[in-house]
Design a protein around this motif. Structure first.
Motif, PDB file in Angstrom:
ATOM      1  N   ARG A 557     151.015  13.682  19.866  1.00 42.23           N
ATOM      2  CA  ARG A 557     149.694  13.292  19.364  1.00 42.23           C
ATOM      3  C   ARG A 557     148.795  13.000  20.558  1.00 42.23           C
ATOM      4  O   ARG A 557     149.255  12.608  21.631  1.00 42.23           O
ATOM      5  N   GLN A 568     138.528  10.530  19.041  1.00 39.21           N
ATOM      6  CA  GLN A 568     139.288  11.458  18.205  1.00 39.21           C
ATOM      7  C   GLN A 568     140.770  11.156  18.364  1.00 39.21           C
ATOM      8  O   GLN A 568     141.185  10.585  19.376  1.00 39.21           O
ATOM      9  N   GLY A 570     144.722  13.136  17.016  1.00 39.50           N
ATOM     10  CA  GLY A 570     145.395  14.168  16.235  1.00 39.50           C
ATOM     11  C   GLY A 570     146.292  14.973  17.155  1.00 39.50           C
ATOM     12  O   GLY A 570     146.457  14.651  18.338  1.00 39.50           O
ATOM     13  N   THR A 571     146.865  16.037  16.622  1.00 36.20           N
ATOM     14  CA  THR A 571     147.689  16.903  17.471  1.00 36.20           C
ATOM     15  C   THR A 571     146.783  17.765  18.328  1.00 36.20           C
ATOM     16  O   THR A 571     145.578  17.905  18.078  1.00 36.20           O
ATOM     17  N   HIS A 572     147.369  18.381  19.325  1.00 37.85           N
ATOM     18  CA  HIS A 572     146.610  19.250  20.224  1.00 37.85           C
ATOM     19  C   HIS A 572     145.941  20.383  19.437  1.00 37.85           C
ATOM     20  O   HIS A 572     144.743  20.670  19.638  1.00 37.85           O
ATOM     21  N   ALA A 573     146.700  21.005  18.559  1.00 38.67           N
ATOM     22  CA  ALA A 573     146.144  22.129  17.800  1.00 38.67           C
ATOM     23  C   ALA A 573     145.022  21.673  16.872  1.00 38.67           C
ATOM     24  O   ALA A 573     143.984  22.343  16.741  1.00 38.67           O
ATOM     25  N   GLU A 574     145.194  20.536  16.213  1.00 38.13           N
ATOM     26  CA  GLU A 574     144.156  20.019  15.310  1.00 38.13           C
ATOM     27  C   GLU A 574     142.860  19.737  16.056  1.00 38.13           C
ATOM     28  O   GLU A 574     141.769  20.079  15.585  1.00 38.13           O
ATOM     29  N   LEU A 575     142.984  19.153  17.194  1.00 34.46           N
ATOM     30  CA  LEU A 575     141.784  18.786  17.957  1.00 34.46           C
ATOM     31  C   LEU A 575     141.081  20.002  18.537  1.00 34.46           C
ATOM     32  O   LEU A 575     139.851  20.022  18.654  1.00 34.46           O
ATOM     33  N   ARG A 577     140.798  22.820  17.104  1.00 32.88           N
ATOM     34  CA  ARG A 577     140.038  23.468  16.024  1.00 32.88           C
ATOM     35  C   ARG A 577     138.696  22.786  15.779  1.00 32.88           C
ATOM     36  O   ARG A 577     137.809  23.364  15.151  1.00 32.88           O
ATOM     37  N   GLN A 578     138.540  21.559  16.275  1.00 32.11           N
ATOM     38  CA  GLN A 578     137.267  20.834  16.119  1.00 32.11           C
ATOM     39  C   GLN A 578     136.371  21.202  17.297  1.00 32.11           C
ATOM     40  O   GLN A 578     136.293  20.492  18.302  1.00 32.11           O
ATOM     41  N   ALA A 621     152.153  22.138  18.041  1.00 25.49           N
ATOM     42  CA  ALA A 621     151.469  21.415  16.971  1.00 25.49           C
ATOM     43  C   ALA A 621     152.014  20.021  16.876  1.00 25.49           C
ATOM     44  O   ALA A 621     153.146  19.775  17.215  1.00 25.49           O
TER      45      ALA A 621
END
Length: 621
Positions: A557, A568, A570-575, A577-578, A621
């Motif tokens: 995370r 912010q 979240g996970t690397h992938a989630e962030l 995408r933002q 992820a």
């Protein structure tokens, strides 16, 4: 005759002002047997010193008498025996008091060092290390003479003074009146001068500490001085500091010189007046030549003793002023019990609950602003953000270097007052961007991880193997006994990092803090260090402070910080995408670099337009 030296006049002080005096005298308690022995030998020397002028008077008055040669021989042998006894007693007295002074200074130095080493990190934020080492060396030394030899001399002088007064009155009460005027006047002048000297002494100590501070800073950063050609700038700064110290010392010297000139005049005036009045008493038959000689000697001893007492009072007051800061530090040291742990093993769960904090030196700016997050046991969390966002502050607060101004930090759900700081630190290890190494051997630096017991060489080697450090250590002629130099200057960045990792592995912590652990390394070194870090992070709660993409993607995370707050998470992938988020902005340049590297043609390969589009590095992820 000699006269009194200047003494520092006591200044107005609140109730309990005697405490500094008692605080220093209390240090003598542990050395009472030695001091009593010294006082015994001192009393022997005082008794002989008081009898010597009387014996000389007797000898002078009997020179012309018709006595046989045997009398002179017996008198000479008796005096030789007495003077030999005085020499032996003086030798023993000097050794006992001087050696006791060295022991007391060593004890104070150890107390001060122990107090300094226990001070919170906030203390070192406000004090220069050069200044502190100066106080450890020079300021403590001030007490050497005042607490032992100086005190012994003052007691001896007091005894001599009282004994001489009795002798003077027994020889000639009329001549004794001269001293009733000269000695008090000399003491008064000494007191007046001493009031000014006390302030000068405090100023001199501070200026000398400033000199040490300047020298320490430039010696510590000597490579930077050479790299930027700042030899002349360093010389100018030290010259300015020493000029200030010299100015303070010269002011004190001028004051002493003026006082000694006036006191010298008083001495010789008193001697002249004594001889003039004594000659009149001899001519009238009320005084013998031997008695006049002994009176002059006793009078000289009186003024010398009064001067020694005055001088000691001045030295005592100067030592109190010079060591005031030393004892403030000793008294302010945190209680050892408050730091001790009970051997509690943590699982590694961490919770920040509405934590706010501002550094003591910058109270107007919040380093952390109402931060709340939870890290599960065994979880790997990356802290990302621009410089000054609060990443290192979080690490410092986990280690207990600072306490929250508001909110609480919980380990395994326990309240702060339920868990000793020693237990918290025993479960944490840190690997920094620039590892802190001592100038000893590699083995000693790795074994530094364990404080409560001796570490076996096999344990050190096992930790080094896990950290990918054993091979390069074994290649050194001295192996694990290789001296690393000041701050590990003789090792490369990658080697220092792997030693730091071995140290952390030997500690076997439940919580691991990686503070930019690979950011300063080249690619080859980073690969070796990263492999060691992967071994180190296995099964531990890990807080990763990093800017590098390759390090961040290993985290479960990511917490993104901005100006002391969480922007912010979240996970690397989630962030990623933002696209409008802070994390994507921070990573965008690195992602572009990876695209450029992937798109670059390799030797003997088709041009980029003939290749398939380059993909981003694998993302976890």
């Amino acid at each position: 005759m000699s006269t009194a030296k200047p003494s520092a006049a006591p200044t107005a002080a609140p109730a309990g002002a005697e405490r500094p005096h008692l605080q220093r005298l209390r240090l003598l308690r542990a050395f009472a047997p030695r001091l009593l022995a010294g006082l015994f030998f001192m009393s022997v020397t005082v008794a002989i010193e008081l009898l010597y002028p009387k014996a000389l008077s007797h000898f002078i008055d009997n020179i012309g008498s018709r006595r046989g040669a045997d009398w002179y021989g017996r008198f000479g042998l008796l005096m030789l025996a007495v003077l030999t006894l005085q020499a032996v007693a003086t030798t023993l007295r000097y050794y006992i008091f001087e050696s006791t002074g060295l022991m007391i200074v060593t004890r104070i130095r150890r107390l001060l060092y122990g107090a300094l080493i226990r001070q919170p990190i906030a203390f070192y934020d406000k004090h220069n290390v050069g200044e502190l080492t100066g106080r450890l060396a020079a300021d403590v030394e001030v007490l050497h003479d005042t607490l032992t030899m100086g005190m012994a001399v003052s007691l001896r002088s007091l005894c001599v003074l009282l004994g001489c007064v009795v002798m003077l009155l027994s020889i000639s009460p009329q001549l004794s009146l001269v001293l009733l005027v000269c000695v008090p006047l000399s003491l008064y002048l000494g007191k007046r001068a001493g009031g000014l000297i006390r302030g000068c002494a405090r100023e001199i100590q501070q200026r000398q500490a400033d000199c040490g501070k300047v020298a320490h800073e430039h010696f510590t950063n000597i490579r930077l001085v050479h790299a930027f050609g700042q030899h002349e700038g360093a010389r100018r700064r030290y010259h300015a500091a020493t000029d200030a110290a010299l100015h303070a010392a010269l002011g004190n010297t001028r004051l002493l010189a003026g006082f000694r000139g006036v006191s010298s005049l008083l001495t010789y005036l008193a001697l002249l007046l004594t001889l003039w009045l004594g000659a009149g008493l001899i001519s009238s038959g009320r005084l013998t030549v031997g008695e006049l000689v002994s009176f002059v000697l006793y009078a000289g001893m009186v003024t010398a003793s009064a001067g020694a007492l005055s001088d000691y009072w001045g030295d005592w007051m100067r030592s109190i002023g010079a060591t005031e800061r030393v004892f403030e530090i000793i008294d302010s040291a945190p209680d050892e019990e408050g730091r001790a742990g009970l051997g509690r093993q943590l699982q590694g769960r961490i919770a920040f609950e509405q934590v706010s904090f501002a550094y003591p030196e910058r109270p107007e700016r919040a380093a952390l602003d109402d931060i709340s997050f939870v890290i599960a046991a065994g979880e790997k969390v990356a802290l990302v953000g621009a410089s000054g966002a609060g990443k290192s502050t979080i690490a410092s607060m986990l280690l207990g270097f600072y306490r929250p101004d508001l909110g609480a930090i919980r380990f395994d759900g326990l309240a702060p007052d339920e868990l000793a700081l020693g237990d918290i630190r025993a479960n944490i290890a840190i690997v920094e961007q620039e590892p802190s190494l001592f100038s000893g051997s590699i083995g000693e630096n790795i074994a530094f991880a364990v404080a409560e017991r001796e570490v076996a060489p096999a344990e050190v080697e096992a930790a080094a193997r896990l950290a990918n450090a054993h091979d390069f250590i074994s290649a050194f002629p001295q192996g694990y006994d290789t001296v690393v130099g000041d701050r590990g200057v003789q090792l490369s960045g990658g080697q220092k990092q792997r030693i730091a990792i071995a140290r952390a592995l030997l500690r076997d912590p439940r919580i691991l803090i990686l503070d930019e652990a690979t950011s300063a390394l080249d690619s080859a070194s980073e690969l070796l260090v990263q492999t060691a870090l992967d071994q180190l992070m296995r099964g531990r709660t890990t807080i990763i402070i990093a800017h590098r993409y390759s390090t961040i993607v290993k985290a479960d995370r990511v917490l993104v910080l901005r100006q002391g707050a969480i922007a912010q998470q979240g996970t690397h992938a989630e962030l990623l995408r933002q696209r409008d988020g802070l994390y994507f902005q921070l990573m965008e340049n690195q992602l572009a670099m990876y695209r450029d590297i992937a798109a670059a043609p390799a030797p003997h390969e088709p041009a980029p337009h003939e290749q398939t589009p380059a993909a981003l590095p694998p993302q976890r992820a």
